[in-house]
Enzyme design. Sequence first.
Site, short mmCIF file in Angstrom:
data_model
loop_
_atom_site.label_atom_id
_atom_site.label_comp_id
_atom_site.label_asym_id
_atom_site.label_seq_id
_atom_site.Cartn_x
_atom_site.Cartn_y
_atom_site.Cartn_z
N SER A 178 1.04 -17.89 48.40
CA SER A 178 2.35 -18.54 48.32
C SER A 178 3.36 -17.58 47.71
O SER A 178 3.00 -16.64 46.99
CB SER A 178 2.25 -19.79 47.45
OG SER A 178 1.18 -20.59 47.89
C1 LIG Z 1 -1.20 -21.82 50.24
S1 LIG Z 1 -2.90 -21.52 50.18
C2 LIG Z 1 -3.24 -21.38 48.46
C3 LIG Z 1 -2.65 -20.19 47.80
C4 LIG Z 1 -3.37 -19.80 46.54
N1 LIG Z 1 -3.15 -20.73 45.46
C5 LIG Z 1 -3.09 -18.37 46.16
O1 LIG Z 1 -2.75 -18.10 44.99
O2 LIG Z 1 -3.27 -17.51 47.00
C6 LIG Z 1 -3.59 -23.13 50.50
C7 LIG Z 1 -5.08 -23.14 50.39
O3 LIG Z 1 -5.52 -24.48 50.44
C8 LIG Z 1 -6.79 -24.44 50.98
N2 LIG Z 1 -7.23 -25.79 51.37
C9 LIG Z 1 -6.93 -26.50 52.49
N3 LIG Z 1 -7.57 -27.67 52.48
C10 LIG Z 1 -8.27 -27.73 51.33
C11 LIG Z 1 -9.13 -28.69 50.75
N4 LIG Z 1 -9.44 -29.84 51.35
N5 LIG Z 1 -9.68 -28.41 49.55
C12 LIG Z 1 -9.42 -27.22 48.92
N6 LIG Z 1 -8.63 -26.28 49.43
C13 LIG Z 1 -8.06 -26.52 50.62
C14 LIG Z 1 -6.66 -23.47 52.13
O4 LIG Z 1 -7.92 -22.99 52.57
C15 LIG Z 1 -5.77 -22.41 51.52
O5 LIG Z 1 -6.54 -21.36 51.00
#
Ligand SMILES: C[S@@+](CC[C@H](N)C(=O)[O-])C[C@H]1O[C@@H](n2cnc3c(N)ncnc32)[C@H](O)[C@@H]1O
Length: 407
Positions: free
Chosen positions: A105
């Site tokens: 992000s």
């Molecule tokens: C915008 S990214 C997160 C960015 C992260 N916080 C960083 O510092 O890089 C969103 C993340 O949510 C994860 N995600 C999607 N569905 C999810 C779920 N049900 N449980 C946990 N993570 C999930 C995705 O795989 C993705 O890696």
Amino acid sequence: MTSTTGIATGDAVADWPDRAAALADELEAAGKLASPAWRAAVQAVPRHRFVPRFYSHRDGSLAAVAADDPATRADWAGRVYANTSLVTKIGGESGSAPVYLSSSSAPGLMTRMLETLDVRDGHRVLEIGTGTGWNAGLLCHRLGAASVFSVDIEPDLVETARTRLAGLGYRPVLAVADGSGGLAAHAPYDRLIATCAVPAIPWAWVEQTRVGGVILADLKAGQDAGNLVRLTRTGPDRAEGRFDSGYATFMELRHAPGTSNLIPYARASDDAPAVESATTLDPRTPLSSGNRVVWFLAALRIGRRYRLGYTGGDDPRHHPDAVSITTPDGSRAEIAIAAGHDGTHAVRETGPVRLWRHVEHAHRQWLDAGQPDWPRLGLAVAPGRQSVYVDDPANPLASLPLPLPAG
Ligand SMILES: C[S@@+](CC[C@H](N)C(=O)[O-])C[C@H]1O[C@@H](n2cnc3c(N)ncnc32)[C@H](O)[C@@H]1O
């Protein structure tokens, strides 16, 4: 230099401390970073180690921009220390459009959220959506790794984040899990931050946050329909709080790895009977960025899945004749952008649901409530019931669909 695991060995960006300091300056100037503690974290946790490669549009398709590619390396080093989000994992069927599965992000969004979360010394924080691990790294720097917990649905991301964090000496609890269930084994938490969007707050998040604790998440009733909401758990059976004044959007929470939440759309047959009507609401009004609250209220009525588009002429993107809304059941509304002599816009609807009526209803609701912007909107969460209110929970505007829909 990067190793095959994508971890920087030596240092791929020799002047990264200067770049991280410049990024922190930029975030401060933009009003997205104010506290010395988070500034110190941004300067101490090298983002380039968490994003050795990302994907960017080039010549109409997605191409990798990577530390280990001499052709893109300079571009890579510049963009990992810029205030932009970077797509880090893509998926999707071969031959179809790629879907974004993970990203780092934008740093300014992370610092704004971390400050909004109001993290204090000694707090235990659960992050939903580990992704690259950079945000978990910021939390580890601020709180100590023993107080940081993070889950992601994608096993490879969790393992890579673990290695990268360990490379900096941080060993937080990371787990592969569907974050809609939280991480019960280590609850309760003082703070829960979700970096993926949800259509309603999973009750597990409330249960696993101690009373008085805070949940910060992106609540999206549909595409572009919602915003960050900051809830306080006020009692055993309740959490409530307001939406954030700034706008943010995250990728959706998915319930299985490697999948997207794409679902098939029925196509209305060309000879489906159409209902023609007229509206005084310019179709661009509820879709404009100044009216995101209207679109949020509309999406709560239409449902979570819809496509918005422009139709008409040779160049509908730049010179559209009409706005279209389509839902998976084959319902479709087309609303003319140009008004007729009487000042109204022609509406043509097909399929089982008259979608434009929902938008008009939401717009009226918003006008009647005094045209509230996000900070006047709140969310009240109780077991089996979540409602959006204006100013006070006693003034509900809409209910969220529960239970949390799968996929
Ligand atoms: C915008 S990214 C997160 C960015 C992260 N916080 C960083 O510092 O890089 C969103 C993340 O949510 C994860 N995600 C999607 N569905 C999810 C779920 N049900 N449980 C946990 N993570 C999930 C995705 O795989 C993705 O890696």
